[in-house]
Write a protein that holds these residues in place. Structure first.
Motif, short mmCIF file in Angstrom:
data_model
loop_
_atom_site.label_atom_id
_atom_site.label_comp_id
_atom_site.label_asym_id
_atom_site.label_seq_id
_atom_site.Cartn_x
_atom_site.Cartn_y
_atom_site.Cartn_z
N LYS A 85 -9.50 27.50 6.40
CA LYS A 85 -9.92 26.85 7.65
C LYS A 85 -11.05 25.87 7.38
O LYS A 85 -11.06 24.75 7.91
N PHE A 142 -4.83 27.58 13.33
CA PHE A 142 -5.95 28.50 13.05
C PHE A 142 -6.57 29.02 14.35
O PHE A 142 -6.90 30.19 14.46
N GLY A 147 -7.03 35.91 12.70
CA GLY A 147 -7.42 35.71 11.31
C GLY A 147 -6.51 36.40 10.31
O GLY A 147 -6.32 35.91 9.20
N VAL A 150 -3.45 34.33 8.62
CA VAL A 150 -3.66 33.11 7.86
C VAL A 150 -2.54 32.92 6.85
O VAL A 150 -2.12 31.80 6.57
#
Length: 162
Positions: A85, A142, A147, A150
């Protein structure tokens, strides 16, 4: 019609900026690959090649108009990143910087009343809209995914089917 010295200098500065972009994305690709993010790395490798192609295309244009090409010193890109990110946030900032540089190149062409350069530069202005959109789309992935997914984003960016 020969290219003016001022236009030639502006293109040479942009060629150096494009080569810096190529090196930056190559460095990012190396880091991503080292960290195991194959999809993100593939995206960065492709964009590194694309930036180099832009530089070569600009050089051909200058040379075809009787000018000379000179590459200035290319700064070493940053080598430390936090995560994918972070890399794409930096990529967005960099693409916005490139857009500014392309617009400055267009301003020189306008000031020089160089219609051939204006016409040639227009393709890069259009390209920058697409580049920023591409990175914005990735950043949106994102923002809209947890999270822990990813790796799914990595697959999407790398073109791997879900």
């Amino acid at each position: 019609m020969n290219i003016s010295k001022k236009m030639q200098a502006a293109f040479n500065a942009q060629i150096t900026a494009e080569l810096y972009s190529s090196n930056l994305y190559l460095q990012m690709a190396f880091w991503l690959r080292k960290e195991g993010w194959k999809g993100f790395a593939a995206w960065m490798f492709d964009h590194s090649n694309e930036e180099k192609e832009h530089a070569l295309k600009m050089a051909d244009f200058v040379l075809n108009r009787g000018g000379e090409c000179f590459v200035s010193t290319i700064d070493q890109p940053d080598q430390s990143f936090e995560d994918p990110k972070d890399i794409f946030e930096r990529t967005m900032e960099h693409e916005q910087w490139v857009t500014e540089k392309i617009n400055e190149l267009a301003d020189v062409a306008d000031a020089e009343h160089d219609r051939a350069s204006i016409n040639f530069i227009d393709q890069f202005i259009d390209e920058q809209v697409e580049e920023e959109k591409s990175v914005r789309d990735i950043l949106n992935l994102f923002r809209h995914r947890d999270g822990h997914t990813v790796a799914t984003i990595d697959d999407i960016v790398g073109g791997v089917k879900e």
